[in-house]
Scaffold this active site. Structure first.
Site, PDB file in Angstrom:
ATOM      1  N   ASP A  29       0.931  -1.048   0.114  1.00  0.00           N
ATOM      2  CA  ASP A  29      -0.121   0.081   0.056  1.00  0.00           C
ATOM      3  C   ASP A  29       0.898   1.318  -0.148  1.00  0.00           C
ATOM      4  OD1 ASP A  29      -1.772   2.190   0.695  1.00  0.00           O
ATOM      5  OD2 ASP A  29      -2.842   1.140   2.210  1.00  0.00           O
ATOM      6  N   ILE A  30       0.878   2.179  -1.160  1.00  0.00           N
ATOM      7  CA  ILE A  30       1.611   3.101  -1.173  1.00  0.00           C
ATOM      8  C   ILE A  30       1.204   4.268  -0.185  1.00  0.00           C
ATOM      9  CG2 ILE A  30       0.352   4.531  -2.831  1.00  0.00           C
ATOM     10  CD1 ILE A  30       2.724   5.262  -4.293  1.00  0.00           C
ATOM     11  N   GLY A  90      -9.188   3.134  -7.354  1.00  0.00           N
ATOM     12  CA  GLY A  90      -7.765   2.485  -7.182  1.00  0.00           C
ATOM     13  C   GLY A  90      -6.967   3.387  -6.176  1.00  0.00           C
ATOM     14  N   VAL A  91      -5.698   3.689  -6.811  1.00  0.00           N
ATOM     15  CA  VAL A  91      -4.993   4.591  -6.040  1.00  0.00           C
ATOM     16  C   VAL A  91      -5.454   5.622  -5.425  1.00  0.00           C
ATOM     17  CG1 VAL A  91      -2.992   5.269  -7.816  1.00  0.00           C
ATOM     18  CG2 VAL A  91      -2.344   4.589  -5.454  1.00  0.00           C
ATOM     19  N   ASP A  92      -5.852   6.366  -6.232  1.00  0.00           N
ATOM     20  CA  ASP A  92      -6.453   7.858  -6.116  1.00  0.00           C
ATOM     21  C   ASP A  92      -7.208   7.763  -5.258  1.00  0.00           C
ATOM     22  OD1 ASP A  92      -7.008  10.417  -6.427  1.00  0.00           O
ATOM     23  OD2 ASP A  92      -8.386  10.118  -8.149  1.00  0.00           O
ATOM     24  N   SER A  98      -1.543   4.641 -14.908  1.00  0.00           N
ATOM     25  CA  SER A  98      -2.158   4.272 -15.916  1.00  0.00           C
ATOM     26  C   SER A  98      -2.413   2.630 -16.029  1.00  0.00           C
ATOM     27  CB  SER A  98      -1.686   4.908 -17.391  1.00  0.00           C
ATOM     28  OG  SER A  98      -1.987   6.230 -17.187  1.00  0.00           O
ATOM     29  N   GLY A 153      -4.081   0.609 -14.015  1.00  0.00           N
ATOM     30  CA  GLY A 153      -5.304   0.207 -13.468  1.00  0.00           C
ATOM     31  C   GLY A 153      -6.495   0.231 -14.455  1.00  0.00           C
ATOM     32  N   VAL A 154      -7.463   0.879 -14.121  1.00  0.00           N
ATOM     33  CA  VAL A 154      -8.770   1.000 -14.963  1.00  0.00           C
ATOM     34  C   VAL A 154      -8.608   1.868 -16.319  1.00  0.00           C
ATOM     35  CG1 VAL A 154     -10.265   0.964 -13.001  1.00  0.00           C
ATOM     36  CG2 VAL A 154      -9.421   3.272 -13.758  1.00  0.00           C
ATOM     37  N   TYR A 155      -7.242   2.438 -16.262  1.00  0.00           N
ATOM     38  CA  TYR A 155      -6.704   3.091 -17.637  1.00  0.00           C
ATOM     39  C   TYR A 155      -6.350   2.242 -18.515  1.00  0.00           C
ATOM     40  CZ  TYR A 155      -7.845   7.876 -15.669  1.00  0.00           C
ATOM     41  OH  TYR A 155      -8.267   8.896 -15.190  1.00  0.00           O
TER      42      TYR A 155
END
Length: 164
Positions: free
Chosen positions: A9-10, A31-33, A116, A118-120
């Protein structure tokens, strides 16, 4: 420059800055965001609202608030459309702009997610090659420690192969 690959986990990393793979509105997401916004608390969202957004390929810096990281550098990666619509140039710009912001703020340590991927939909290996290439191009600047924070072992394996 020391480059590390880390799995986890960042939001738990105590570095000068962690990078957020943000959307153009900078108002949180999945996601990470979403994880970064949740961990940092509501003050991060308030600061992001004052910025007014960020175009794809660019980067902006905010405080880290409740995170162990002092800062969050938000960058907007490209959505993958097969590779013929300038995605690589935009992803390269993300890493260059994050490193430049780190340098201009005198930051010595930074952690990147796999922007980019993940969902991108950006292919992990192609993204990792760009990430490593752009970070290594910044070897003579202020940043002394770079961590590629991978969400899972599969990402860690790809980054390890590319780094070798």
């Amino acid at each position: 420059m020391e480059i590390e690959i880390w799995t986890g986990d960042i939001t738990r990393l105590a570095v000068d800055a962690i990078v957020n793979a943000a959307n153009e509105r900078l108002l949180g997401g999945g996601g990470v965001d979403g994880a970064i916004h949740r961990a940092a608390g509501p003050d991060l969202l308030e600061e992001c609202r004052t910025i007014g957004g960020c175009p794809t390929g660019e980067a902006v810096i905010t405080g880290g608030y409740r995170l162990p990281a002092r800062h969050v550098i938000h960058t907007v990666g490209p959505v993958w459309h097969g590779g013929a619509q300038g995605e690589a140039a935009l992803l390269r710009a993300c890493y260059r702009n994050c490193m430049a912001l780190s340098d201009s703020h005198g930051l010595e340590s930074i952690a990147f997610p796999a922007i980019s991927t993940g969902v991108y939909g950006y292919p992990m290996r192609k993204a990792a090659e760009i990430a490593v290439s752009e970070v290594c191009a910044y070897a003579d600047k202020t940043v002394r420690r770079v961590i590629f924070a991978c969400f899972d072992e599969a990402g860690t394996a790809v980054y390890s192969e590319v780094l070798q």
